[in-house]
Design an enzyme around this catalytic site. Structure first.
Site, PDB file in Angstrom:
ATOM      1  CG  HIS A  20      -9.556  10.576 -20.280  1.00 33.35           C
ATOM      2  ND1 HIS A  20      -8.270  10.174 -20.171  1.00 33.35           N
ATOM      3  CD2 HIS A  20     -10.261   9.481 -20.654  1.00 33.35           C
ATOM      4  CE1 HIS A  20      -8.174   8.888 -20.493  1.00 33.35           C
ATOM      5  NE2 HIS A  20      -9.365   8.444 -20.790  1.00 33.35           N
ATOM      6  CG  ASP A  44      -7.014  12.854 -18.223  1.00 33.94           C
ATOM      7  OD1 ASP A  44      -7.465  12.111 -17.330  1.00 33.94           O
ATOM      8  OD2 ASP A  44      -6.852  12.499 -19.411  1.00 33.94           O
ATOM      9  CD  GLU A 102      -8.294   3.124 -26.198  1.00 34.31           C
ATOM     10  OE1 GLU A 102      -8.292   4.359 -26.373  1.00 34.31           O
ATOM     11  OE2 GLU A 102      -7.663   2.569 -25.297  1.00 34.31           O
ATOM     12  CD  GLU A 134      -4.352   0.705 -24.288  1.00 34.82           C
ATOM     13  OE1 GLU A 134      -5.036   1.754 -24.396  1.00 34.82           O
ATOM     14  OE2 GLU A 134      -4.068   0.197 -23.208  1.00 34.82           O
ATOM     15  CG  HIS A 178      -7.096  -2.004 -24.641  1.00 33.92           C
ATOM     16  ND1 HIS A 178      -7.894  -0.919 -24.902  1.00 33.92           N
ATOM     17  CD2 HIS A 178      -6.483  -1.723 -23.463  1.00 33.92           C
ATOM     18  CE1 HIS A 178      -7.760  -0.030 -23.939  1.00 33.92           C
ATOM     19  NE2 HIS A 178      -6.902  -0.495 -23.059  1.00 33.92           N
ATOM     20  CG  ASP A 193      -4.332   4.475 -26.921  1.00 33.03           C
ATOM     21  OD1 ASP A 193      -4.167   5.467 -27.662  1.00 33.03           O
ATOM     22  OD2 ASP A 193      -5.147   4.453 -25.975  1.00 33.03           O
ATOM     23  CG  ASP A 204      -4.916  -1.691 -20.035  1.00 33.13           C
ATOM     24  OD1 ASP A 204      -3.999  -2.006 -20.804  1.00 33.13           O
ATOM     25  OD2 ASP A 204      -5.711  -0.757 -20.253  1.00 33.13           O
ATOM     26  CG  ASP A 259      -2.289   1.215 -19.640  1.00 35.23           C
ATOM     27  OD1 ASP A 259      -2.601   0.557 -20.645  1.00 35.23           O
ATOM     28  OD2 ASP A 259      -3.119   1.864 -18.969  1.00 35.23           O
ATOM     29  CG  ASP A 316      -3.483   4.604 -22.838  1.00 35.36           C
ATOM     30  OD1 ASP A 316      -3.167   4.905 -21.673  1.00 35.36           O
ATOM     31  OD2 ASP A 316      -4.645   4.300 -23.168  1.00 35.36           O
TER      32      ASP A 316
HETATM   33  C1  XLS Z   1      -8.011   2.371 -20.732  1.00 35.57           C
HETATM   34  C2  XLS Z   1      -7.952   3.069 -21.995  1.00 35.57           C
HETATM   35  C3  XLS Z   1      -8.050   4.572 -21.898  1.00 35.57           C
HETATM   36  C4  XLS Z   1      -8.326   5.144 -23.260  1.00 35.57           C
HETATM   37  C5  XLS Z   1      -8.912   6.506 -23.246  1.00 35.57           C
HETATM   38  O1  XLS Z   1      -7.701   1.195 -20.632  1.00 35.57           O
HETATM   39  O2  XLS Z   1      -6.806   2.678 -22.676  1.00 35.57           O
HETATM   40  O3  XLS Z   1      -6.912   5.108 -21.342  1.00 35.57           O
HETATM   41  O4  XLS Z   1      -7.197   5.140 -24.062  1.00 35.57           O
HETATM   42  O5  XLS Z   1     -10.050   6.590 -22.514  1.00 35.57           O
HETATM   43 NI    NI Z   2      -6.001   3.488 -24.394  1.00 33.17          NI
HETATM   44 NI    NI Z   3      -5.786   0.798 -21.831  1.00 38.11          NI
END
Ligand code: XLS
Ligand code: NI
Ligand code: NI
Length: 438
Positions: free
Chosen positions: A99, A102, A230, A266, A269, A294, A305, A307, A337
Protein backbone atom coordinates in the site's frame (compact mmCIF):
# COMPACT_ATOMS: atom_id res chain seq x y z
CA UNK A 1 24.61 -4.27 5.85
CA UNK A 2 22.90 -7.57 6.56
CA UNK A 3 19.55 -7.09 8.27
CA UNK A 4 19.03 -10.82 8.68
CA UNK A 5 22.56 -12.11 9.33
CA UNK A 6 21.37 -15.42 10.79
CA UNK A 7 19.75 -16.48 7.50
CA UNK A 8 21.40 -17.56 4.26
CA UNK A 9 19.51 -17.93 1.02
CA UNK A 10 16.77 -20.53 1.53
CA UNK A 11 17.41 -23.63 -0.60
CA UNK A 12 15.32 -26.57 -1.71
CA UNK A 13 16.50 -29.63 0.22
CA UNK A 14 13.65 -32.05 -0.46
CA UNK A 15 11.13 -33.92 1.65
CA UNK A 16 13.62 -35.56 3.98
CA UNK A 17 15.26 -32.32 5.07
CA UNK A 18 15.01 -31.41 8.74
CA UNK A 19 16.35 -27.90 8.21
CA UNK A 20 13.61 -25.41 9.17
CA UNK A 21 15.18 -22.85 6.84
CA UNK A 22 14.95 -25.04 3.73
CA UNK A 23 12.15 -25.83 1.31
CA UNK A 24 10.85 -29.39 1.46
CA UNK A 25 8.50 -29.03 -1.54
CA UNK A 26 9.15 -25.72 -3.29
CA UNK A 27 11.73 -26.42 -5.94
CA UNK A 28 11.50 -23.34 -8.18
CA UNK A 29 12.92 -24.93 -11.32
CA UNK A 30 10.99 -28.22 -11.10
CA UNK A 31 8.56 -28.60 -13.97
CA UNK A 32 4.93 -29.45 -13.20
CA UNK A 33 2.44 -29.73 -16.08
CA UNK A 34 4.79 -27.98 -18.47
CA UNK A 35 5.72 -24.98 -16.31
CA UNK A 36 8.23 -24.49 -13.52
CA UNK A 37 6.93 -24.20 -9.98
CA UNK A 38 8.24 -20.66 -9.95
CA UNK A 39 6.11 -19.81 -13.00
CA UNK A 40 3.01 -21.45 -11.56
CA UNK A 41 3.19 -19.98 -8.09
CA UNK A 42 4.48 -16.43 -8.57
CA UNK A 43 4.93 -15.85 -4.84
CA UNK A 44 4.86 -12.32 -3.46
CA UNK A 45 5.76 -10.84 -0.07
CA UNK A 46 3.27 -8.40 1.50
CA UNK A 47 5.23 -5.33 2.49
CA UNK A 48 2.77 -4.32 5.22
CA UNK A 49 2.75 -7.53 7.21
CA UNK A 50 6.44 -8.22 6.89
CA UNK A 51 8.04 -4.79 7.09
CA UNK A 52 5.51 -2.26 8.35
CA UNK A 53 3.21 -3.73 10.98
CA UNK A 54 4.36 -3.65 14.57
CA UNK A 55 2.42 -6.35 16.38
CA UNK A 56 0.02 -3.90 18.00
CA UNK A 57 -3.59 -5.03 18.36
CA UNK A 58 -6.62 -3.56 20.14
CA UNK A 59 -5.26 -4.91 23.42
CA UNK A 60 -1.52 -4.69 23.01
CA UNK A 61 1.32 -2.34 22.17
CA UNK A 62 3.85 -2.86 19.36
CA UNK A 63 6.15 -5.74 20.21
CA UNK A 64 7.88 -6.95 17.04
CA UNK A 65 11.67 -7.03 17.26
CA UNK A 66 12.97 -5.75 13.94
CA UNK A 67 16.38 -4.75 12.61
CA UNK A 68 15.01 -1.32 11.67
CA UNK A 69 13.85 -0.51 15.22
CA UNK A 70 15.00 2.89 16.45
CA UNK A 71 14.61 4.72 13.15
CA UNK A 72 11.75 7.00 12.25
CA UNK A 73 10.25 8.94 9.34
CA UNK A 74 11.96 8.64 5.99
CA UNK A 75 15.04 7.03 7.56
CA UNK A 76 12.87 4.21 8.81
CA UNK A 77 11.24 3.90 5.40
CA UNK A 78 14.66 3.59 3.75
CA UNK A 79 15.90 0.96 6.20
CA UNK A 80 12.79 -1.06 5.49
CA UNK A 81 13.44 -0.96 1.75
CA UNK A 82 16.99 -2.21 2.26
CA UNK A 83 15.79 -4.96 4.57
CA UNK A 84 12.94 -5.87 2.23
CA UNK A 85 15.19 -6.52 -0.75
CA UNK A 86 17.54 -8.60 1.37
CA UNK A 87 14.52 -10.57 2.53
CA UNK A 88 13.16 -11.13 -1.02
CA UNK A 89 16.58 -12.34 -2.12
CA UNK A 90 17.06 -14.70 0.80
CA UNK A 91 13.53 -16.10 0.43
CA UNK A 92 13.87 -16.50 -3.33
CA UNK A 93 10.58 -14.64 -3.82
CA UNK A 94 10.38 -12.62 -7.02
CA UNK A 95 7.42 -10.34 -6.29
CA UNK A 96 6.17 -8.00 -3.61
CA UNK A 97 3.04 -5.91 -2.95
CA UNK A 98 2.45 -2.72 -0.97
CA UNK A 99 0.00 0.00 0.00
CA UNK A 100 1.26 3.55 -0.56
CA UNK A 101 1.38 4.20 3.19
CA UNK A 102 3.36 1.03 3.94
CA UNK A 103 6.42 2.30 2.19
CA UNK A 104 6.55 5.99 3.14
CA UNK A 105 5.22 8.18 5.95
CA UNK A 106 2.41 10.70 5.49
CA UNK A 107 3.15 14.43 5.63
CA UNK A 108 0.80 17.25 6.60
CA UNK A 109 -0.68 17.60 3.13
CA UNK A 110 -1.09 15.23 0.23
CA UNK A 111 1.61 17.21 -1.58
CA UNK A 112 4.10 16.47 1.22
CA UNK A 113 2.98 12.86 1.45
CA UNK A 114 3.52 12.43 -2.28
CA UNK A 115 6.99 13.89 -1.94
CA UNK A 116 7.89 11.31 0.69
CA UNK A 117 6.46 8.64 -1.54
CA UNK A 118 8.56 9.81 -4.46
CA UNK A 119 11.77 9.46 -2.44
CA UNK A 120 11.03 5.87 -1.51
CA UNK A 121 9.59 4.92 -4.90
CA UNK A 122 12.77 5.97 -6.67
CA UNK A 123 14.80 4.03 -4.15
CA UNK A 124 12.61 0.96 -4.72
CA UNK A 125 12.95 1.41 -8.48
CA UNK A 126 16.73 1.23 -8.19
CA UNK A 127 16.58 -1.86 -6.00
CA UNK A 128 14.15 -3.50 -8.43
CA UNK A 129 16.52 -2.80 -11.28
CA UNK A 130 19.57 -4.32 -9.60
CA UNK A 131 17.74 -7.31 -8.06
CA UNK A 132 15.26 -8.17 -10.83
CA UNK A 133 12.44 -8.28 -8.24
CA UNK A 134 9.03 -7.20 -9.52
CA UNK A 135 5.94 -5.48 -8.21
CA UNK A 136 2.96 -7.85 -8.35
CA UNK A 137 0.65 -5.05 -7.30
CA UNK A 138 0.37 -1.88 -5.38
CA UNK A 139 -2.70 -0.31 -3.83
CA UNK A 140 -3.71 2.65 -1.75
CA UNK A 141 -4.40 2.70 1.95
CA UNK A 142 -7.70 4.54 2.21
CA UNK A 143 -8.74 3.10 5.55
CA UNK A 144 -6.16 3.91 8.27
CA UNK A 145 -6.21 7.70 8.34
CA UNK A 146 -9.06 9.23 10.40
CA UNK A 147 -10.28 11.07 7.29
CA UNK A 148 -11.54 7.74 5.97
CA UNK A 149 -13.74 6.96 8.99
CA UNK A 150 -16.86 6.97 6.76
CA UNK A 151 -15.16 5.43 3.74
CA UNK A 152 -13.18 6.79 0.81
CA UNK A 153 -14.95 6.35 -2.52
CA UNK A 154 -18.16 5.83 -0.54
CA UNK A 155 -17.63 8.65 1.95
CA UNK A 156 -20.56 11.04 2.48
CA UNK A 157 -18.02 13.89 2.32
CA UNK A 158 -17.10 15.06 -1.17
CA UNK A 159 -13.71 16.34 0.03
CA UNK A 160 -12.82 12.85 1.17
CA UNK A 161 -13.85 11.49 -2.22
CA UNK A 162 -11.58 14.07 -3.83
CA UNK A 163 -8.73 13.08 -1.54
CA UNK A 164 -9.26 9.41 -2.36
CA UNK A 165 -9.31 10.17 -6.08
CA UNK A 166 -6.04 12.07 -5.82
CA UNK A 167 -4.52 9.22 -3.86
CA UNK A 168 -5.58 6.71 -6.53
CA UNK A 169 -4.11 8.99 -9.21
CA UNK A 170 -0.77 8.98 -7.45
CA UNK A 171 -1.02 5.24 -6.86
CA UNK A 172 -1.44 4.65 -10.59
CA UNK A 173 1.56 6.84 -11.35
CA UNK A 174 3.61 4.75 -8.91
CA UNK A 175 2.28 1.57 -10.53
CA UNK A 176 3.38 2.84 -13.93
CA UNK A 177 6.79 3.88 -12.67
CA UNK A 178 7.47 0.54 -11.00
CA UNK A 179 5.88 -1.60 -13.70
CA UNK A 180 3.22 -3.09 -11.42
CA UNK A 181 1.57 -6.09 -13.05
CA UNK A 182 -1.74 -5.40 -11.30
CA UNK A 183 -3.41 -2.66 -9.34
CA UNK A 184 -5.61 -3.56 -6.36
CA UNK A 185 -8.61 -1.95 -4.72
CA UNK A 186 -9.54 -3.32 -1.35
CA UNK A 187 -12.40 -1.25 0.06
CA UNK A 188 -11.59 -1.49 3.73
CA UNK A 189 -14.15 1.09 4.78
CA UNK A 190 -16.32 1.04 1.67
CA UNK A 191 -19.41 -0.23 3.41
CA UNK A 192 -21.59 0.81 6.29
CA UNK A 193 -22.00 0.58 10.04
CA UNK A 194 -25.73 1.32 10.03
CA UNK A 195 -28.23 1.67 7.20
CA UNK A 196 -29.99 4.40 9.19
CA UNK A 197 -27.41 6.97 8.07
CA UNK A 198 -26.56 5.49 4.67
CA UNK A 199 -27.50 6.37 1.10
CA UNK A 200 -26.46 3.04 -0.36
CA UNK A 201 -27.29 3.93 -3.95
CA UNK A 202 -25.17 7.09 -3.95
CA UNK A 203 -22.31 5.28 -2.22
CA UNK A 204 -22.27 2.47 -4.79
CA UNK A 205 -22.60 4.92 -7.69
CA UNK A 206 -19.71 6.96 -6.33
CA UNK A 207 -17.53 3.91 -5.83
CA UNK A 208 -18.13 3.02 -9.48
CA UNK A 209 -17.35 6.60 -10.50
CA UNK A 210 -13.99 6.35 -8.76
CA UNK A 211 -13.22 3.07 -10.55
CA UNK A 212 -14.16 4.55 -13.92
CA UNK A 213 -11.90 7.54 -13.22
CA UNK A 214 -9.09 5.08 -12.42
CA UNK A 215 -9.61 3.26 -15.74
CA UNK A 216 -9.63 6.55 -17.63
CA UNK A 217 -6.47 7.76 -15.94
CA UNK A 218 -4.70 4.43 -16.52
CA UNK A 219 -5.50 4.80 -20.22
CA UNK A 220 -4.30 8.37 -20.22
CA UNK A 221 -0.89 7.59 -18.70
CA UNK A 222 -0.51 4.21 -20.41
CA UNK A 223 -0.69 1.96 -17.36
CA UNK A 224 -1.45 -1.51 -18.68
CA UNK A 225 -1.62 -3.55 -15.45
CA UNK A 226 -4.70 -5.55 -14.53
CA UNK A 227 -7.19 -3.88 -12.18
CA UNK A 228 -8.31 -6.06 -9.29
CA UNK A 229 -11.00 -5.77 -6.63
CA UNK A 230 -10.41 -7.69 -3.42
CA UNK A 231 -13.70 -8.78 -1.87
CA UNK A 232 -14.13 -8.95 1.91
CA UNK A 233 -17.48 -9.16 3.70
CA UNK A 234 -16.68 -7.19 6.85
CA UNK A 235 -13.95 -5.86 9.12
CA UNK A 236 -13.28 -3.08 9.71
CA UNK A 237 -16.82 -2.15 8.61
CA UNK A 238 -19.84 -4.13 9.69
CA UNK A 239 -20.76 -4.69 6.07
CA UNK A 240 -18.45 -4.22 3.12
CA UNK A 241 -20.02 -3.76 -0.33
CA UNK A 242 -17.56 -6.07 -2.11
CA UNK A 243 -18.85 -8.83 0.15
CA UNK A 244 -17.62 -11.82 -1.82
CA UNK A 245 -16.73 -12.85 -5.37
CA UNK A 246 -20.36 -13.07 -6.48
CA UNK A 247 -21.32 -9.62 -5.16
CA UNK A 248 -18.15 -8.02 -6.53
CA UNK A 249 -18.86 -9.52 -9.96
CA UNK A 250 -22.46 -8.28 -9.84
CA UNK A 251 -21.22 -4.79 -8.93
CA UNK A 252 -18.66 -4.79 -11.75
CA UNK A 253 -21.24 -5.93 -14.29
CA UNK A 254 -23.87 -3.46 -13.10
CA UNK A 255 -21.47 -0.57 -13.54
CA UNK A 256 -19.92 -1.75 -16.77
CA UNK A 257 -16.52 -2.34 -15.18
CA UNK A 258 -16.31 -6.07 -15.73
CA UNK A 259 -14.08 -5.81 -18.80
CA UNK A 260 -11.46 -3.86 -16.86
CA UNK A 261 -11.44 -5.63 -13.49
CA UNK A 262 -10.74 -9.08 -12.17
CA UNK A 263 -10.71 -10.19 -8.55
CA UNK A 264 -8.00 -10.68 -5.97
CA UNK A 265 -9.28 -13.48 -3.78
CA UNK A 266 -8.09 -13.88 -0.22
CA UNK A 267 -8.55 -17.16 1.63
CA UNK A 268 -9.39 -15.57 4.96
CA UNK A 269 -11.93 -13.23 3.34
CA UNK A 270 -13.63 -16.24 1.81
CA UNK A 271 -14.06 -17.87 5.19
CA UNK A 272 -15.33 -14.61 6.71
CA UNK A 273 -17.99 -14.58 3.98
CA UNK A 274 -19.01 -18.12 4.90
CA UNK A 275 -17.39 -19.69 1.85
CA UNK A 276 -14.47 -21.98 1.30
CA UNK A 277 -11.46 -20.50 -0.46
CA UNK A 278 -11.97 -22.82 -3.43
CA UNK A 279 -15.57 -21.64 -3.73
CA UNK A 280 -14.43 -18.05 -4.25
CA UNK A 281 -11.80 -19.12 -6.77
CA UNK A 282 -14.32 -21.28 -8.62
CA UNK A 283 -16.96 -18.52 -8.81
CA UNK A 284 -14.35 -16.06 -10.12
CA UNK A 285 -12.87 -18.51 -12.59
CA UNK A 286 -16.14 -19.41 -14.32
CA UNK A 287 -16.76 -15.70 -14.86
CA UNK A 288 -13.27 -15.19 -16.26
CA UNK A 289 -12.44 -13.03 -13.24
CA UNK A 290 -9.84 -14.99 -11.28
CA UNK A 291 -7.04 -12.46 -11.23
CA UNK A 292 -4.80 -12.98 -8.23
CA UNK A 293 -4.70 -14.54 -4.79
CA UNK A 294 -3.96 -13.38 -1.26
CA UNK A 295 -2.62 -16.63 0.11
CA UNK A 296 -3.28 -16.82 3.82
CA UNK A 297 -5.66 -18.60 6.12
CA UNK A 298 -8.03 -17.77 8.93
CA UNK A 299 -8.87 -19.57 12.11
CA UNK A 300 -12.30 -21.17 11.75
CA UNK A 301 -12.95 -20.57 15.44
CA UNK A 302 -12.41 -16.82 15.12
CA UNK A 303 -14.61 -14.35 13.29
CA UNK A 304 -11.95 -11.96 12.07
CA UNK A 305 -9.17 -11.73 9.51
CA UNK A 306 -6.29 -13.40 11.34
CA UNK A 307 -4.14 -13.40 8.17
CA UNK A 308 -2.13 -16.47 9.13
CA UNK A 309 0.50 -18.00 6.90
CA UNK A 310 -1.11 -20.80 4.91
CA UNK A 311 -0.36 -24.22 6.36
CA UNK A 312 -3.57 -26.06 5.50
CA UNK A 313 -2.55 -28.40 2.72
CA UNK A 314 -6.08 -29.52 2.05
CA UNK A 315 -7.22 -25.98 1.30
CA UNK A 316 -4.05 -25.11 -0.63
CA UNK A 317 -4.51 -28.20 -2.81
CA UNK A 318 -8.11 -27.34 -3.64
CA UNK A 319 -7.10 -23.74 -4.32
CA UNK A 320 -4.30 -24.82 -6.65
CA UNK A 321 -6.77 -27.13 -8.38
CA UNK A 322 -8.95 -24.12 -9.23
CA UNK A 323 -5.90 -22.12 -10.30
CA UNK A 324 -4.78 -24.89 -12.65
CA UNK A 325 -8.31 -25.09 -14.04
CA UNK A 326 -8.03 -21.36 -14.65
CA UNK A 327 -5.00 -21.95 -16.84
CA UNK A 328 -2.85 -20.35 -14.14
CA UNK A 329 -2.80 -16.94 -12.53
CA UNK A 330 -1.65 -15.02 -15.63
CA UNK A 331 -0.59 -11.57 -14.39
CA UNK A 332 -1.61 -12.49 -10.82
CA UNK A 333 0.33 -14.36 -8.18
CA UNK A 334 0.21 -15.82 -4.69
CA UNK A 335 0.69 -12.90 -2.36
CA UNK A 336 1.27 -13.81 1.28
CA UNK A 337 -1.17 -11.43 2.86
CA UNK A 338 -0.10 -13.08 6.08
CA UNK A 339 1.55 -12.11 9.31
CA UNK A 340 3.42 -13.98 11.99
CA UNK A 341 1.51 -14.27 15.26
CA UNK A 342 2.09 -11.52 17.80
CA UNK A 343 3.94 -13.96 20.02
CA UNK A 344 6.30 -14.85 17.13
CA UNK A 345 8.13 -11.55 17.46
CA UNK A 346 11.68 -12.39 16.36
CA UNK A 347 12.91 -11.64 12.82
CA UNK A 348 13.56 -15.28 11.97
CA UNK A 349 9.86 -16.04 12.39
CA UNK A 350 9.29 -14.03 9.20
CA UNK A 351 11.36 -16.64 7.36
CA UNK A 352 9.65 -19.59 9.02
CA UNK A 353 6.27 -18.14 8.01
CA UNK A 354 7.22 -17.72 4.37
CA UNK A 355 8.95 -21.10 4.15
CA UNK A 356 5.88 -22.97 5.38
CA UNK A 357 3.56 -20.86 3.20
CA UNK A 358 5.59 -21.53 0.06
CA UNK A 359 5.96 -25.21 0.82
CA UNK A 360 2.24 -25.56 1.49
CA UNK A 361 1.32 -24.13 -1.90
CA UNK A 362 4.11 -25.99 -3.68
CA UNK A 363 2.82 -29.26 -2.28
CA UNK A 364 -0.74 -28.17 -3.12
CA UNK A 365 0.36 -27.53 -6.70
CA UNK A 366 1.90 -30.99 -7.05
CA UNK A 367 -1.15 -32.80 -5.70
CA UNK A 368 -3.56 -30.65 -7.71
CA UNK A 369 -1.54 -31.24 -10.89
CA UNK A 370 -1.84 -34.98 -10.42
CA UNK A 371 -5.58 -34.70 -9.78
CA UNK A 372 -5.92 -32.73 -13.02
CA UNK A 373 -3.66 -35.07 -14.96
CA UNK A 374 -5.49 -38.19 -13.82
CA UNK A 375 -8.88 -36.50 -14.38
CA UNK A 376 -9.92 -37.77 -10.95
CA UNK A 377 -12.91 -35.46 -10.63
CA UNK A 378 -13.34 -34.47 -14.28
CA UNK A 379 -14.30 -37.94 -15.37
CA UNK A 380 -16.87 -38.24 -12.63
CA UNK A 381 -18.33 -34.80 -13.33
CA UNK A 382 -18.57 -35.48 -17.03
CA UNK A 383 -20.46 -38.66 -16.37
CA UNK A 384 -22.72 -36.94 -13.83
CA UNK A 385 -23.95 -34.36 -16.33
CA UNK A 386 -24.02 -36.54 -19.41
CA UNK A 387 -27.84 -36.30 -19.74
CA UNK A 388 -27.24 -32.80 -21.16
CA UNK A 389 -25.19 -34.12 -24.05
CA UNK A 390 -28.04 -35.63 -26.04
CA UNK A 391 -31.79 -35.81 -26.31
CA UNK A 392 -33.85 -33.53 -24.11
CA UNK A 393 -30.77 -32.35 -22.18
CA UNK A 394 -29.20 -31.12 -25.38
CA UNK A 395 -32.46 -29.32 -26.24
CA UNK A 396 -32.25 -27.55 -22.87
CA UNK A 397 -28.65 -26.38 -23.15
CA UNK A 398 -28.96 -25.41 -26.80
CA UNK A 399 -31.92 -23.17 -25.98
CA UNK A 400 -34.33 -25.15 -28.11
CA UNK A 401 -36.52 -26.31 -25.22
CA UNK A 402 -39.47 -24.32 -23.83
CA UNK A 403 -41.68 -24.88 -20.83
CA UNK A 404 -44.27 -26.26 -23.21
CA UNK A 405 -41.93 -28.68 -24.99
CA UNK A 406 -40.56 -29.88 -21.68
CA UNK A 407 -44.05 -30.45 -20.35
CA UNK A 408 -44.95 -32.46 -23.44
CA UNK A 409 -41.81 -34.53 -22.95
CA UNK A 410 -42.20 -35.26 -19.27
CA UNK A 411 -45.91 -35.26 -18.51
CA UNK A 412 -46.43 -39.00 -18.69
CA UNK A 413 -42.90 -40.04 -17.76
CA UNK A 414 -42.14 -41.15 -14.19
CA UNK A 415 -38.95 -39.57 -12.86
CA UNK A 416 -36.82 -41.18 -10.17
CA UNK A 417 -33.25 -40.36 -9.25
CA UNK A 418 -31.00 -43.18 -8.08
CA UNK A 419 -27.55 -42.09 -9.18
CA UNK A 420 -25.24 -41.39 -6.24
CA UNK A 421 -23.24 -38.19 -5.88
CA UNK A 422 -20.41 -40.36 -4.47
CA UNK A 423 -19.12 -37.66 -2.15
CA UNK A 424 -17.50 -40.09 0.27
CA UNK A 425 -15.75 -41.92 -2.52
CA UNK A 426 -14.43 -38.67 -4.02
CA UNK A 427 -13.17 -37.43 -0.66
CA UNK A 428 -11.39 -40.72 -0.14
CA UNK A 429 -9.68 -40.29 -3.49
CA UNK A 430 -8.66 -36.76 -2.59
CA UNK A 431 -7.13 -38.02 0.66
CA UNK A 432 -5.27 -40.70 -1.18
CA UNK A 433 -3.72 -38.16 -3.54
CA UNK A 434 -2.88 -35.82 -0.68
CA UNK A 435 -1.04 -38.55 1.14
CA UNK A 436 0.56 -40.38 -1.71
CA UNK A 437 1.60 -38.00 -4.46
CA UNK A 438 5.37 -37.77 -4.53
C1 XLS B 1 -7.29 -6.61 4.41
C2 XLS B 1 -6.86 -6.83 3.04
C3 XLS B 1 -5.72 -5.94 2.59
C4 XLS B 1 -5.60 -6.01 1.09
C5 XLS B 1 -4.88 -4.87 0.48
O1 XLS B 1 -8.02 -7.41 4.98
O2 XLS B 1 -6.56 -8.17 2.87
O3 XLS B 1 -4.54 -6.29 3.21
O4 XLS B 1 -5.02 -7.20 0.67
O5 XLS B 1 -5.41 -3.66 0.81
NI1 NI C 1 -5.65 -9.08 1.26
NI1 NI D 1 -7.32 -9.55 4.55
Amino acid sequence: MAYFPEVKRIQYEGRKSTNPLAFKHYNPSEVVLGKTMEEHLRFAVSYWHTFTLSGSDPFGLPNMIRPWDGYSGLDLAKKRVEAAFEFFEKMGVNYFCFHDRDIAPEGDTLRETNKNLDVIVSMIREYMKSSGKKLLWNTQNMFSNPRFAHGAGTSPEADVFAYAAAQVKKGLEVALELGAENYVFWGGREGYETLLNTDMKLELDNQARLFHMACDYADEIGFKGQFLIEPKPKEPTKHQYDFDAASAIAFLKTYDLDKRFKLNLEANHATLAGHTFEHELYVSRIHGMLGSVDANQGDPLLGWDTDEFPTDMYSATLAMYQILKNGGLHSGGLNFDAKVRRASMTPIDLFYGHVVGMDTFARGLKVAAKLVEDKVFDQFIEERYKSYQSGIGQDIVSGKATLKSLEDYIIDKPVTVTTSGRQELLLAKLNQYLLEVE
